[in-house]
Design a protein around this motif. Structure first.
Motif, PDB file in Angstrom:
ATOM      1  N   CYS A   1      44.034  33.918  30.211  1.00  0.00           N
ATOM      2  CA  CYS A   1      43.869  32.519  29.807  1.00  0.00           C
ATOM      3  C   CYS A   1      42.549  32.320  29.072  1.00  0.00           C
ATOM      4  O   CYS A   1      42.495  31.633  28.064  1.00  0.00           O
ATOM      5  CB  CYS A   1      43.941  31.598  31.018  1.00  0.00           C
TER       6      CYS A   1
ATOM      7  N   SER B   1      46.809  44.006  44.865  1.00  0.00           N
ATOM      8  CA  SER B   1      47.711  43.755  43.733  1.00  0.00           C
ATOM      9  C   SER B   1      47.769  42.275  43.388  1.00  0.00           C
ATOM     10  O   SER B   1      47.716  41.898  42.217  1.00  0.00           O
ATOM     11  CB  SER B   1      49.118  44.260  44.043  1.00  0.00           C
ATOM     12  N   ILE B   2      47.863  41.441  44.401  1.00  0.00           N
ATOM     13  CA  ILE B   2      47.874  39.988  44.173  1.00  0.00           C
ATOM     14  C   ILE B   2      46.544  39.546  43.563  1.00  0.00           C
ATOM     15  O   ILE B   2      46.505  38.745  42.624  1.00  0.00           O
ATOM     16  CB  ILE B   2      48.157  39.223  45.484  1.00  0.00           C
ATOM     17  N   PHE B   3      45.447  40.083  44.070  1.00  0.00           N
ATOM     18  CA  PHE B   3      44.126  39.764  43.521  1.00  0.00           C
ATOM     19  C   PHE B   3      44.033  40.190  42.057  1.00  0.00           C
ATOM     20  O   PHE B   3      43.548  39.442  41.211  1.00  0.00           O
ATOM     21  CB  PHE B   3      43.041  40.455  44.352  1.00  0.00           C
ATOM     22  N   ASN B   4      44.527  41.405  41.734  1.00  0.00           N
ATOM     23  CA  ASN B   4      44.502  41.886  40.348  1.00  0.00           C
ATOM     24  C   ASN B   4      45.343  41.012  39.434  1.00  0.00           C
ATOM     25  O   ASN B   4      44.959  40.749  38.292  1.00  0.00           O
ATOM     26  CB  ASN B   4      44.980  43.331  40.272  1.00  0.00           C
ATOM     27  N   LEU B   5      46.498  40.565  39.907  1.00  0.00           N
ATOM     28  CA  LEU B   5      47.321  39.670  39.097  1.00  0.00           C
ATOM     29  C   LEU B   5      46.592  38.362  38.814  1.00  0.00           C
ATOM     30  O   LEU B   5      46.642  37.845  37.697  1.00  0.00           O
ATOM     31  CB  LEU B   5      48.649  39.394  39.800  1.00  0.00           C
ATOM     32  N   ALA B   6      45.895  37.827  39.806  1.00  0.00           N
ATOM     33  CA  ALA B   6      45.155  36.578  39.615  1.00  0.00           C
ATOM     34  C   ALA B   6      44.016  36.761  38.607  1.00  0.00           C
ATOM     35  O   ALA B   6      43.818  35.919  37.727  1.00  0.00           O
ATOM     36  CB  ALA B   6      44.613  36.087  40.948  1.00  0.00           C
ATOM     37  N   VAL B   7      43.284  37.857  38.724  1.00  0.00           N
ATOM     38  CA  VAL B   7      42.187  38.124  37.789  1.00  0.00           C
ATOM     39  C   VAL B   7      42.726  38.343  36.380  1.00  0.00           C
ATOM     40  O   VAL B   7      42.171  37.830  35.403  1.00  0.00           O
ATOM     41  CB  VAL B   7      41.355  39.335  38.267  1.00  0.00           C
ATOM     42  N   THR B   8      43.820  39.090  36.264  1.00  0.00           N
ATOM     43  CA  THR B   8      44.428  39.324  34.952  1.00  0.00           C
ATOM     44  C   THR B   8      44.865  38.016  34.319  1.00  0.00           C
ATOM     45  O   THR B   8      44.639  37.776  33.129  1.00  0.00           O
ATOM     46  CB  THR B   8      45.634  40.276  35.083  1.00  0.00           C
ATOM     47  N   TRP B   9      45.495  37.158  35.104  1.00  0.00           N
ATOM     48  CA  TRP B   9      45.934  35.864  34.588  1.00  0.00           C
ATOM     49  C   TRP B   9      44.739  35.028  34.121  1.00  0.00           C
ATOM     50  O   TRP B   9      44.776  34.430  33.060  1.00  0.00           O
ATOM     51  CB  TRP B   9      46.731  35.128  35.660  1.00  0.00           C
ATOM     52  N   ALA B  10      43.670  35.008  34.917  1.00  0.00           N
ATOM     53  CA  ALA B  10      42.484  34.231  34.557  1.00  0.00           C
ATOM     54  C   ALA B  10      41.839  34.770  33.283  1.00  0.00           C
ATOM     55  O   ALA B  10      41.456  33.999  32.395  1.00  0.00           O
ATOM     56  CB  ALA B  10      41.482  34.238  35.706  1.00  0.00           C
TER      57      ALA B  10
END
Length: 130
Positions: free
Chosen positions: A95, A83-92
């Motif tokens: 942007c 979930s944390i990884f998915n949030l980081a990818v989504t944010w990237a």
């Protein structure tokens, strides 16, 4: 970790609802993001989801095998990490897409206005073959 059945059940239901909602959201976005290849993109997304179900189950089982009954709850750390990884990818990606949208806004507005002008000049009779 809770040993209370009702707390564990509520957590499992919330996990299932969140997973189902996110899956539905992904399949809802496929036609908007890849309109020229909806079938292929939906197949790829479905295949990746099936692969995740194939890989995560043995990972969760290995935690249960290594740690016994405590391993079942500890295995869900994998879900938290993903979930944390998915949030980081989504944010990237968000942007990156907002940067691309700023550059393409001028081009798309020019194309859209010329399309609308052509559509109203020709009228609906053109599309009906009249």
């Amino acid at each position: 970790m809770s040993r209370d059945f009702s707390t564990n059940l509520a957590g499992e239901v919330m996990l299932a609802m969140g997973t189902g909602t996110s899956t539905n959201a992904v399949f809802k976005l496929v036609p908007h993001e890849v309109p020229q290849a909806v079938g292929g993109a939906a197949g790829l997304v479905g295949g990746l989801g099936a692969f995740g179900g194939f890989v995560l189950t043995p990972c969760l089982a290995s935690f249960a095998h290594m740690y016994g009954k405590e391993g079942y709850s500890q295995g869900f750390v994998i879900f938290f990490g993903l979930s944390i990884f998915n949030l980081a990818v989504t944010w990237a990606l968000r942007c990156a897409s907002s940067h691309d949208e700023d550059e393409e806004t001028e081009e798309s507005s020019e194309v859209e206005s010329s399309f609308m002008d052509d559509l109203f000049k020709e009228g609906p009779r053109r599309e009906l073959g009249i």
